[in-house]
Design an enzyme around this catalytic site. Structure first.
Site, PDB file in Angstrom:
ATOM      1  N   ASP A  47      14.284 -13.062  54.205  1.00 42.08           N
ATOM      2  CA  ASP A  47      13.578 -12.088  53.374  1.00 42.08           C
ATOM      3  C   ASP A  47      14.596 -11.066  52.864  1.00 42.08           C
ATOM      4  O   ASP A  47      15.724 -11.010  53.360  1.00 42.08           O
ATOM      5  CB  ASP A  47      12.482 -11.388  54.194  1.00 42.08           C
ATOM      6  CG  ASP A  47      11.308 -10.893  53.342  1.00 42.08           C
ATOM      7  OD1 ASP A  47      10.199 -11.439  53.472  1.00 42.08           O
ATOM      8  OD2 ASP A  47      11.511  -9.950  52.527  1.00 42.08           O
ATOM      9  N   VAL A  70      16.221 -14.693  47.379  1.00 40.15           N
ATOM     10  CA  VAL A  70      16.054 -16.091  46.944  1.00 40.15           C
ATOM     11  C   VAL A  70      16.395 -16.315  45.470  1.00 40.15           C
ATOM     12  O   VAL A  70      16.415 -17.456  45.014  1.00 40.15           O
ATOM     13  CB  VAL A  70      14.620 -16.610  47.224  1.00 40.15           C
ATOM     14  CG1 VAL A  70      14.402 -16.803  48.715  1.00 40.15           C
ATOM     15  CG2 VAL A  70      13.559 -15.706  46.605  1.00 40.15           C
ATOM     16  N   ASN A  96       8.448 -19.787  50.059  1.00 36.33           N
ATOM     17  CA  ASN A  96       7.201 -19.049  49.933  1.00 36.33           C
ATOM     18  C   ASN A  96       7.352 -17.675  49.276  1.00 36.33           C
ATOM     19  O   ASN A  96       6.362 -17.111  48.800  1.00 36.33           O
ATOM     20  CB  ASN A  96       6.611 -18.921  51.358  1.00 36.33           C
ATOM     21  CG  ASN A  96       5.569 -17.860  51.476  1.00 36.33           C
ATOM     22  OD1 ASN A  96       4.438 -18.055  51.025  1.00 36.33           O
ATOM     23  ND2 ASN A  96       5.926 -16.718  52.047  1.00 36.33           N
ATOM     24  N   TYR A 164       3.388 -15.073  36.116  1.00 34.39           N
ATOM     25  CA  TYR A 164       3.047 -15.541  37.463  1.00 34.39           C
ATOM     26  C   TYR A 164       2.380 -16.926  37.386  1.00 34.39           C
ATOM     27  O   TYR A 164       2.788 -17.865  38.081  1.00 34.39           O
ATOM     28  CB  TYR A 164       2.102 -14.530  38.126  1.00 34.39           C
ATOM     29  CG  TYR A 164       1.713 -14.882  39.544  1.00 34.39           C
ATOM     30  CD1 TYR A 164       2.484 -14.455  40.620  1.00 34.39           C
ATOM     31  CD2 TYR A 164       0.579 -15.638  39.815  1.00 34.39           C
ATOM     32  CE1 TYR A 164       2.139 -14.776  41.929  1.00 34.39           C
ATOM     33  CE2 TYR A 164       0.224 -15.965  41.115  1.00 34.39           C
ATOM     34  CZ  TYR A 164       1.002 -15.534  42.171  1.00 34.39           C
ATOM     35  OH  TYR A 164       0.654 -15.863  43.454  1.00 34.39           O
ATOM     36  N   THR A 199      -4.845  -9.447  51.419  1.00 31.50           N
ATOM     37  CA  THR A 199      -3.572  -8.744  51.607  1.00 31.50           C
ATOM     38  C   THR A 199      -3.789  -7.258  51.319  1.00 31.50           C
ATOM     39  O   THR A 199      -4.822  -6.878  50.764  1.00 31.50           O
ATOM     40  CB  THR A 199      -2.521  -9.291  50.621  1.00 31.50           C
ATOM     41  OG1 THR A 199      -3.067  -9.176  49.301  1.00 31.50           O
ATOM     42  CG2 THR A 199      -2.185 -10.732  50.892  1.00 31.50           C
TER      43      THR A 199
HETATM   44  P1  NAD Z   1       3.739 -10.569  50.429  1.00 28.78           P
HETATM   45  O1  NAD Z   1       4.094  -9.597  49.356  1.00 28.78           O
HETATM   46  O2  NAD Z   1       2.919 -10.109  51.588  1.00 28.78           O
HETATM   47  O3  NAD Z   1       5.082 -11.225  51.003  1.00 28.78           O
HETATM   48  C1  NAD Z   1       6.094 -11.688  50.151  1.00 28.78           C
HETATM   49  C2  NAD Z   1       7.435 -11.545  50.862  1.00 28.78           C
HETATM   50  O4  NAD Z   1       8.442 -12.045  49.973  1.00 28.78           O
HETATM   51  C3  NAD Z   1       7.808 -10.080  51.191  1.00 28.78           C
HETATM   52  O5  NAD Z   1       8.185  -9.971  52.546  1.00 28.78           O
HETATM   53  C4  NAD Z   1       8.982  -9.804  50.265  1.00 28.78           C
HETATM   54  O6  NAD Z   1       9.936  -8.900  50.810  1.00 28.78           O
HETATM   55  C5  NAD Z   1       9.570 -11.194  50.066  1.00 28.78           C
HETATM   56  N1  NAD Z   1      10.372 -11.288  48.849  1.00 28.78           N
HETATM   57  C6  NAD Z   1      10.069 -10.809  47.613  1.00 28.78           C
HETATM   58  N2  NAD Z   1      11.080 -11.032  46.769  1.00 28.78           N
HETATM   59  C7  NAD Z   1      12.043 -11.688  47.484  1.00 28.78           C
HETATM   60  C8  NAD Z   1      13.332 -12.180  47.173  1.00 28.78           C
HETATM   61  N3  NAD Z   1      13.868 -12.039  45.934  1.00 28.78           N
HETATM   62  N4  NAD Z   1      14.040 -12.797  48.136  1.00 28.78           N
HETATM   63  C9  NAD Z   1      13.533 -12.932  49.391  1.00 28.78           C
HETATM   64  N5  NAD Z   1      12.322 -12.475  49.748  1.00 28.78           N
HETATM   65  C10 NAD Z   1      11.589 -11.856  48.807  1.00 28.78           C
HETATM   66  O7  NAD Z   1       3.057 -11.799  49.668  1.00 28.78           O
HETATM   67  P2  NAD Z   1       1.991 -12.906  50.142  1.00 28.78           P
HETATM   68  O8  NAD Z   1       0.666 -12.471  49.645  1.00 28.78           O
HETATM   69  O9  NAD Z   1       2.171 -13.285  51.548  1.00 28.78           O
HETATM   70  O10 NAD Z   1       2.457 -14.110  49.197  1.00 28.78           O
HETATM   71  C11 NAD Z   1       3.323 -15.145  49.639  1.00 28.78           C
HETATM   72  C12 NAD Z   1       3.326 -16.241  48.597  1.00 28.78           C
HETATM   73  O11 NAD Z   1       1.986 -16.697  48.397  1.00 28.78           O
HETATM   74  C13 NAD Z   1       3.819 -15.817  47.224  1.00 28.78           C
HETATM   75  O12 NAD Z   1       4.582 -16.856  46.645  1.00 28.78           O
HETATM   76  C14 NAD Z   1       2.545 -15.589  46.450  1.00 28.78           C
HETATM   77  O13 NAD Z   1       2.730 -15.741  45.062  1.00 28.78           O
HETATM   78  C15 NAD Z   1       1.674 -16.677  47.014  1.00 28.78           C
HETATM   79  N6  NAD Z   1       0.235 -16.485  46.858  1.00 28.78           N
HETATM   80  C16 NAD Z   1      -0.359 -15.360  47.339  1.00 28.78           C
HETATM   81  C17 NAD Z   1      -1.729 -15.196  47.167  1.00 28.78           C
HETATM   82  C18 NAD Z   1      -2.421 -13.954  47.664  1.00 28.78           C
HETATM   83  O14 NAD Z   1      -3.601 -13.747  47.328  1.00 28.78           O
HETATM   84  N7  NAD Z   1      -1.755 -13.114  48.448  1.00 28.78           N
HETATM   85  C19 NAD Z   1      -2.496 -16.187  46.524  1.00 28.78           C
HETATM   86  C20 NAD Z   1      -1.848 -17.333  46.065  1.00 28.78           C
HETATM   87  C21 NAD Z   1      -0.476 -17.468  46.244  1.00 28.78           C
END
Ligand code: NAD
Length: 265
Positions: A47, A70, A96, A164, A199
């Site tokens: 992360d 990433v 992820n 997105y 979230t």
């Molecule tokens: P979150 O914001 O809680 O966690 C995302 C994590 O990614 C954070 O810890 C952040 O620091 C890290 N991050 C961001 N940019 C980064 C980078 N450049 N390099 C390394 N780490 C990085 O998000 P979440 O809700 O757990 O989402 C996780 C995944 O699930 C994402 O790809 C999101 O698009 C996808 N998603 C989420 C939802 C939702 O409703 N939350 C729905 C569908 C898909």
């Protein structure tokens, strides 16, 4: 191991497997880190969060933290090299990390800078992660890659986040293609497509604008948003040999949204 919330569940499905989880310090990634560790995996949480936070979270599950952005090819290569050197294999890659910033909205209002930033973090990152982990898995003759897409990869939203949605469509089709290309080398690649997850961002929306929140909730047959642990359970399945005949899939964990026309009252 104090941070594992699965007291009632005992399984060793992932014993002796190493998992690398990007975006592992929050939300779905963190819930998955805990779940995979509970199932016996050695976990690398990757992360961009501060080292202190990452190290604490990793220590709580008996894993390791690696600070990686990433969007950097060098960071991604170093991350997998670290996992291989530390644990001796890379069996599971959960790619992820993702963002959904507010300046990504209707195409009419979204500037090129916001467009590119979202593409870099959500899509180019998955390209790097797959490109650099597959050679390790080829050498082992096995591996499971799970890339986080979204239900918006398969459904259009009038509340647009144009970059997105396009990025997640890219993740979905890239995962399908890689799943097909590497199938006979023992490498499975699946796209996890979560529905909306409970979230902090979503809770904020509920608190600040109940009508906006309701507009989304009405589409979910199960009548609620997912908990991160429910996504983690799906990833554990895709990571394990229990899903040995599943590859190149669009793995929806969406409470029924994509199957629904009229939802229950
Ligand atoms: P979150 O914001 O809680 O966690 C995302 C994590 O990614 C954070 O810890 C952040 O620091 C890290 N991050 C961001 N940019 C980064 C980078 N450049 N390099 C390394 N780490 C990085 O998000 P979440 O809700 O757990 O989402 C996780 C995944 O699930 C994402 O790809 C999101 O698009 C996808 N998603 C989420 C939802 C939702 O409703 N939350 C729905 C569908 C898909």
């Amino acid at each position: 191991m104090t941070d594992l919330p699965y007291d009632g569940l005992v399984t060793n499905r992932l014993r002796d497997r190493t998992a690398v989880i990007t975006g592992g310090a929050s939300g779905i990634g963190l819930a998955t880190a805990r779940r995979l560790a509970h199932e016996g995996a050695r976990v690398v949480i990757a992360d961009i969060c501060p080292d202190g936070t990452g190290n604490d979270l990793a220590a709580g599950i008996g894993g390791r933290f690696f600070r990686a952005d990433v969007t950097s090819a060098g960071d991604v290569q170093a991350m997998f090299a670290f996992a291989q050197e530390t644990f001796g294999s890379i069996d599971i890659a959960f790619n992820n990390a993702g963002i959904s910033p507010e300046d990504d909205a209707s195409i009419l209002d979204t500037g090129i800078e916001a467009w590119r930033r979202v593409q870099e973090v959500n899509l180019t990152s998955v390209y790097y992660c797959c490109k650099y982990v597959i050679p390790y898995m080829q050498a082992q003759g096995k591996g499971s890659i799970i890339n986080t897409a979204s239900f918006v990869a398969v459904l259009g939203a009038a509340t647009s986040q144009i970059s997105y949605s396009a990025s997640k469509g890219g993740v979905l089709s890239m995962s399908r293609e890689l799943g097909v290309e590497f199938a006979r080398q023992g490498i499975r690649v699946n796209a996890l497509c979560p529905g909306p997850v409970n979230t902090p961002l979503l809770r904020e929306l509920f608190a600040s604008d109940a009508e906006k929140a309701q507009r989304r909730l009405v589409h979910v047959p199960l009548g609620r948003f997912a908990e991160p642990d429910e996504l983690a359970a799906a990833v554990a399945f895709l990571a394990s040999d229990d899903s040995s005949f599943i590859t190149a899939s669009q793995f929806l964990v969406d409470g029924g949204i994509t199957g629904a026309y009229v939802t229950p009252l």
